[in-house]
Enzyme design. Structure first.
Site, PDB file in Angstrom:
ATOM      1  N   VAL A   1      38.289  36.487  51.680  1.00 17.94           N
ATOM      2  CA  VAL A   1      37.666  37.775  50.724  1.00 17.94           C
ATOM      3  C   VAL A   1      36.860  37.383  49.593  1.00 17.94           C
ATOM      4  O   VAL A   1      37.502  37.031  48.690  1.00 17.94           O
ATOM      5  CB  VAL A   1      38.725  38.755  50.287  1.00 17.94           C
TER       6      VAL A   1
ATOM      7  N   ARG B   1      30.771  44.940  41.432  1.00 19.13           N
ATOM      8  CA  ARG B   1      30.840  46.333  40.705  1.00 19.13           C
ATOM      9  C   ARG B   1      29.884  47.405  41.681  1.00 19.13           C
ATOM     10  O   ARG B   1      29.499  48.184  41.152  1.00 19.13           O
ATOM     11  CB  ARG B   1      30.464  46.344  39.326  1.00 19.13           C
ATOM     12  N   ARG B   2      29.922  46.966  42.892  1.00 18.78           N
ATOM     13  CA  ARG B   2      29.154  47.958  43.709  1.00 18.78           C
ATOM     14  C   ARG B   2      29.992  48.359  44.927  1.00 18.78           C
ATOM     15  O   ARG B   2      29.329  48.909  45.805  1.00 18.78           O
ATOM     16  CB  ARG B   2      28.089  47.029  44.348  1.00 18.78           C
ATOM     17  N   GLY B   3      31.421  48.350  44.952  1.00 23.45           N
ATOM     18  CA  GLY B   3      31.924  49.047  45.819  1.00 23.45           C
ATOM     19  C   GLY B   3      31.946  47.909  47.177  1.00 23.45           C
ATOM     20  O   GLY B   3      32.770  48.589  48.122  1.00 23.45           O
ATOM     21  N   ILE B   4      31.661  46.785  46.923  1.00 22.71           N
ATOM     22  CA  ILE B   4      31.631  46.236  48.354  1.00 22.71           C
ATOM     23  C   ILE B   4      33.004  45.501  48.834  1.00 22.71           C
ATOM     24  O   ILE B   4      33.478  45.740  49.914  1.00 22.71           O
ATOM     25  CB  ILE B   4      30.822  44.795  48.003  1.00 22.71           C
TER      26      ILE B   4
ATOM     27  N   ARG C   1      35.930  47.234  48.161  1.00 23.65           N
ATOM     28  CA  ARG C   1      36.750  48.430  48.714  1.00 23.65           C
ATOM     29  C   ARG C   1      35.901  48.819  50.118  1.00 23.65           C
ATOM     30  O   ARG C   1      36.748  49.166  51.019  1.00 23.65           O
ATOM     31  CB  ARG C   1      36.315  49.773  47.836  1.00 23.65           C
TER      32      ARG C   1
ATOM     33  N   SER D   1      43.793  34.831  45.328  1.00 21.50           N
ATOM     34  CA  SER D   1      43.415  34.058  44.254  1.00 21.50           C
ATOM     35  C   SER D   1      43.478  34.576  42.909  1.00 21.50           C
ATOM     36  O   SER D   1      43.353  34.021  41.810  1.00 21.50           O
ATOM     37  CB  SER D   1      41.739  33.718  44.588  1.00 21.50           C
TER      38      SER D   1
ATOM     39  N   TYR E   1      44.386  43.687  43.590  1.00 19.51           N
ATOM     40  CA  TYR E   1      44.668  44.284  44.802  1.00 19.51           C
ATOM     41  C   TYR E   1      45.681  45.486  45.045  1.00 19.51           C
ATOM     42  O   TYR E   1      45.962  45.916  46.038  1.00 19.51           O
ATOM     43  CB  TYR E   1      45.265  43.101  45.926  1.00 19.51           C
TER      44      TYR E   1
ATOM     45  N   PHE F   1      47.058  30.436  53.949  1.00 12.26           N
ATOM     46  CA  PHE F   1      45.787  30.744  54.744  1.00 12.26           C
ATOM     47  C   PHE F   1      44.978  31.575  53.675  1.00 12.26           C
ATOM     48  O   PHE F   1      45.188  32.052  52.513  1.00 12.26           O
ATOM     49  CB  PHE F   1      46.217  31.538  55.924  1.00 12.26           C
TER      50      PHE F   1
END
Length: 402
Positions: free
Chosen positions: A85, A93-96, A98, A121, A126, A402
Site C-alpha cells: 500500500v 493528503r489527497r484522500g488516495i 482512503r 510500515s 490504520y 507479506f
C-alpha cells in the site's frame, strides 16, 4: 472504479508493473530485486492490484491475496492479506489512501471475507480504517557459545544440517504442520517459499548462503556474516518447532556453533528459550514491534470462526468508523464454541472495531484496553469474563511476512 479530487482508482494492468515497482521503491526506500519479480507476481498477482491514477501517472497502489489463516482453536478463516500500500510523495493528503482502502474493503465484503490483515510500515495510519495491531514480536540478541543450558534442560538431539535440495522437500511440510495450530500463521504459497527461502539469490551482502537445520518436528533457517569489528553474527531468519523437544534441540545446536559471537532473531513473548538457560538475561530484547494488524470485516462471522477459553454471554457495541460492520451483537460461548448475532439488547461492553481486531488472535488483553479507556464495560465481572474468553492456548505468531 472511483474518482476523488481528480484521482481515479481502478484495477491495475499487466503493462503497468514496472511503474508500480518504481513507485514501491521510492515509497519504501528500497530496491526491488529483479529476480524477485516473477515470484512476487505469483504471490500477489497484478490482476488483483488497485492503482490510483492522476492523468496517465500511477500515484497510488494496493494489492491483496486471499489467505487461509489459523485462528485460536486450530481453526482457519479466509482473510484478505493486504500488501504494498503506497502513495506517491507528490500526492499526499489527497484522500488516495482512503480511496484505495474503500475499494479493497468493498472487494473483501463482496467475497465474504470476515477478516482483513496486513503488516504495517507505520503505526499511526490504520486505526481510522478500523485496524488494530494483533500480533507482537520481539527482536533479541544473544551471545554465541557462552550461553549455558540449565542442568535440567534435556538434550533431545535429532537435528541435522540439510542441503538446500533436501530442505525444499522437508521444511514446507514441517511448516504446514506447525501453522495448523498457531494463531496468525497462514498457508504459505509455493512461490513465496522460492522467493524468500529457496531462491538462488540467498546470499546477503558480505554474508553466507542460507543454512538449514532440520528436526523431525522443527527447523531453523539462518545466515552468518562477519561485521567490521571482526565479529561473526548468526541471524536466525525463521525457527518453527512443533514440539518442545524440537525447540530445545534446535536451540542447543544454534547456541553451540563455533566462531559465533552474537545471535540475532525474533521471539514471541512466551517463547521458553530464556527459561532453558542458566542466565535468562542473555536473551536481550532490543526491540518490540507489531507483526500483524487485523480488521474485522464481519463481526458475527469472525467471532464465530474461532474458539474461546471460557463460557461467555455478553452484548458488544462495536463502533466502525470506516465501513458498516459495526453494531450491537450478542456473543454467546459454550464449551469454546461461539454464536454471534445482531441484537437490540443493551450492551455490556463498548469498543471500536480496531480493538476487536487487536483481541482476535489472543495476544492482546481486553483488560489492558479497558485500563486505557478504549473498552467501556458495564461491570468488572463482565470485563473479566470477556478478557479470559478471548485468550488463546497457543501464542499467536505471524507465519510469513507479506
Amino acid at each position: 472504479m472511483a474518482s476523488t479530487n481528480g484521482i481515479t482508482v481502478r484495477s491495475a494492468r499487466a503493462e503497468e508493473r514496472p511503474e508500480i515497482v518504481q513507485l514501491s521503491e521510492i515509497s519504501f526506500g528500497m530496491r526491488v530485486n529483479p529476480a524477485d519479480l516473477e515470484y512476487a507476481e505469483q504471490v500477489f498477482p497484478t490482476e488483483r492490484a488497485l492503482v490510483a491514477v492522476d492523468g496517465d501517472q500511477i500515484v497510488g497502489h494496493a494489492n491483496d491475496r486471499v489467505m487461509t489463516v489459523t485462528v485460536p482453536g486450530e481453526r482457519t478463516v479466509q482473510a484478505s492479506g493486504v500488501t504494498s500500500v503506497v502513495v506517491a510523495p507528490t500526492h499526499r493528503r489527497r484522500g488516495i489512501l482512503r480511496s484505495l482502502y474503500t475499494e479493497l474493503h468493498r472487494r473483501s465484503e463482496s467475497e465474504n471475507l470476515p477478516l482483513t490483515i496486513f503488516t504495517a510500515s507505520e503505526g499511526t495510519i490504520y486505526g481510522r480504517f478500523g485496524y488494530g495491531p494483533t500480533i507482537v514480536t520481539n527482536e533479541v540478541l544473544m551471545p554465541g557459545r557462552t550461553a549455558e543450558f540449565r542442568p535440567t534442560t534435556p538434550d533431545p538431539g535429532g537435528v541435522r544440517v540439510a542441503a538446500p535440495d533436501e530442505a525444499k522437500t522437508v521444511i514446507p511440510e514441517i511448516y504446514d504442520r506447525w501453522r495448523r495450530f498457531v494463531p496468525g500463521a497462514q498457508i504459505r504459497p509455493e512461490a513465496r517459499w522460492q522467493q524468500r527461502v529457496f531462491a538462488d539469490a540467498v546470499q546477503s551482502e558480505g554474508g553466507s548462503p542460507q543454512f538449514f537445520l532440520v528436526h523431525p518436528d522443527g527447523y531453523a533457517i539462518f545466515r552468518r556474516a562477519w561485521n567490521d569489528d571482526g565479529k561473526n553474527i548468526a541471524t536466525i531468519r525463521e525457527l518453527r518447532a512443533i514440539t518442545p523437544e524440537a525447540h530445545i534441540a534446535l536451540w542447543r545446536v544454534l547456541l553451540g556453533m563455533d566462531l559465533v559471537h552474537t545471535i540475532e532473531t525474533e521471539l514471541a513473548d512466551r517463547d521458553p528459550l530464556p527459561h532453558l538457560l542458566t542466565d535468562p538475561r542473555l536473551v536481550k530484547v532490543t526491540g518490540r514491534h507489531d507483526a500483524l494488524w487485523a480488521r474485522v470485516m464481519d463481526v458475527p462471522a469472525a467471532l464465530s470462526a474461532r474458539t474461546y477459553q471460557r463460557d461467555l454471554d455478553v452484548v458488544l457495541s462495536v463502533d466502525d468508523p470506516f465501513r458498516d460492520a459495526g453494531g450491537t451483537f450478542a456473543l454467546r460461548v459454550r464449551d469454546g464454541i461461539a454464536d454471534c448475532e445482531p441484537t437490540d439488547r443493551a450492551p455490556d461492553l463498548e469498543l471500536g472495531i480496531d480493538i476487536l481486531g487487536s483481541l482476535y488472535f489472543g495476544s492482546y488483553r481486553a483488560r489492558d484496553f479497558a485500563a486505557a479507556n478504549r473498552i467501556q464495560a458495564k461491570d468488572a465481572a463482565r470485563l473479566r469474563a470477556f478478557d479470559e474468553a478471548f485468550g488463546s492456548e497457543r501464542e499467536a505468531e505471524l507465519g510469513w511476512f507479506f
